[in-house]
Scaffold this active site. Sequence first.
Site, PDB file in Angstrom:
ATOM      1  N   GLU A   1       0.933  -1.125  -0.017  1.00 35.78           N
ATOM      2  CA  GLU A   1       0.068  -0.013  -0.193  1.00 35.78           C
ATOM      3  C   GLU A   1       0.904   1.245   0.134  1.00 35.78           C
ATOM      4  OE1 GLU A   1      -2.595  -0.365   3.469  1.00 35.78           O
ATOM      5  OE2 GLU A   1      -3.403   1.814   2.911  1.00 35.78           O
TER       6      GLU A   1
ATOM      7  N   ASP B   1      -4.812  10.445   9.312  1.00 32.08           N
ATOM      8  CA  ASP B   1      -3.825   9.771   9.933  1.00 32.08           C
ATOM      9  C   ASP B   1      -2.931  10.603  11.135  1.00 32.08           C
ATOM     10  OD1 ASP B   1      -2.954   7.916   7.801  1.00 32.08           O
ATOM     11  OD2 ASP B   1      -3.025   9.568   6.488  1.00 32.08           O
TER      12      ASP B   1
END
Lengths: 274, 409
Positions: free
Chosen positions: A52, A63
């Site tokens: 990924e 995040d």
Amino acid sequence: MSSGDRIQSTFSRLKKEGRAGLVTFITAGDPDPKTSQQLMAQLPDAGSDIIELGMPFSDPMADGPAIQAANLRALASGASLMGTLDMVRRFRENNSTTPVILMGYFNPIYQYGPSRFVTDAVAAGVDGLIMVDLPPEEDEELCDPARTAGLHWVRLVTPTSNEGRLKQVLQNTSGFIYYVSIAGITGTRSAAASAIGEALATVRKHTQLPIAVGFGINTAEQVRETGEVADGAVVGSAIIREIENNLDASGCAKPELLDRVTGLVSDLAGGLRS
Amino acid sequence: MAPTNRNPEPLESYRSGPDEHGHFGLFGGRFVAETLMPLILDLETAYTEARQSPEFQHDFDYYAAHYTGRPSPLYFAKSLTESLGGAKIYFKRDELNHTGSHKINNTLGQILLAKRMGKSRIIAETGAGQHGVATATVCALFDLPCVVYMGATDIERQAPNVFRMKLLGAEIVPVTSGTGTLKDAMNDALRDWVANVADTFYIIGTVAGPHPYPAMVRDFQSIIGREAKEQMLAAEGRLPDTLVACIGGGSNAMGLFHPFLDDPVQIVGVEAGGFGLETDKHAASLTGGRPGVLHGNRTYLLQNEDGQINDAHSISAGLDYPGIGPEHAWLHDHGRVDYVSVTDSEALDAFQLCCRTEGIIPALEPAHALAHVAKIAPTMDKEQIIVMNLCGRGDKDIFTVADALGVEI
């Protein structure tokens, strides 16, 4: 080999091997383009089944601190969406089997132009996309053109997805499902394996697709536990932190960075290969 | 590169947006993580119900009148009018609200909604601290815990507002991620919300963010324009010729403009030009940016070729944001509202002009609007009327102004 096949053949192979897959996340261009390219090339041999690759963005809202910092490091060293696609193209010169999923936020793609992006992504050898800020309500922006171009659209399913929502989320999803094990951001808390197992049972009632679980998986033991209930375990922040730990005072990669990070990935992969 | 759908064709109504998906034409939408989608949808349902509830409307009106002190006066600025020698200038005096700005109109509306939804914890982002203070205020009033995300740099620059929030019982979280500015404070507030979905209500301070925020904040702020219209008809027996308001995210401007959008009134939004649009130090998203996606909506953004968001700059911390509400973006593309910009130094001049001619210390935000008024009023006839939103008072800015003028206090 068409892009759609890599994900399917990887999960078929894993099924034959009787184990779950390790999905490793790195941010493209972190800490610098050369190191990042070398690291990507070495991930499959270290034990990564699916890569990924994060597309750097200045404002990565889903995040936690580790991946935020990775995004800023990559951007500071000149990363761009074009650079990310180029990185995949180079990776494919020597690897035609490991699936590469691009993960990120919509704005850089919107500026690049969604139709130009899906064409270039397919040409570079990208297999699928995970877009954090494009829920099903905004599918016409990128999901529809991406699927038409032959890219998989891997959707995030979360603890807040009730059964009604689940149906909507699973529509237009392909390749695999990414189950976000906690309500939260990357690299923070971890969910109990038992809670994940229960949640996945609900998801499996609605889909035949493989399910990878991510967010809060940091250790080989957590990878092993996740592998018992899911088809894949995603590790991101722990790898990013290992990169961060192997930078010198000026933020440059130390010579041992690649060995340390691939060592960690081998260790994580060990949790799935008894 | 992303398209700019500038469409000069006139519409029958400019007050019809957003559509059911939260779009104002190309702009708006719900660009959020899946974890938040169920909450955003719940919020939309709850807000739709609340809007139709007489009880909710009654509570909103009650607190607006007795707590905030509404209606705010529409004041004829006679000295300023005479000194500029042109159009008659009226101030809509939202700086007289409790907490010193228009921000309380919105935080009251949202906290009433939070209570209605049974939420037990409030979060907010703030730049200059005005929205943070307004949020901390209503949290104290309704006894809900309050966490305010604020850029570490802004915390240093806005010490009085930080202390004010603390006195009101709020917890201030310094944001050092990214570049430590308002956009990062909003990122961190969104991160908190994703991690605390069950009990937390996010009070966004401007007409931006995912649907339904832009429409909801506009509705709560539209009390400004509705009052102004009524007051203007009472004072002059007609509508004004021109409306002027400053724009960061654009909530005070949208509040004034929205009730007038279908009337024959010229409307001008004033963005922060910082050191000038020819430099990269400004906050003029419409005149210096292009469409992109950030913080849950598509709108005009300051960004580079790769879609990375640039930092904004303005002497006014409240205008220091690289985006703008999506409805403004839409009104811009349709040409219904004119958007101009004013530099830091022009705003400073207007700030002092207002102090000296009217005895009112304005916030640096509306000082931008005033700088534009000072440019256009002398070119207009004496019978013409301008209404400017004086959306905040300047107590918080005296240190910044002293610094800019080279004065030590």
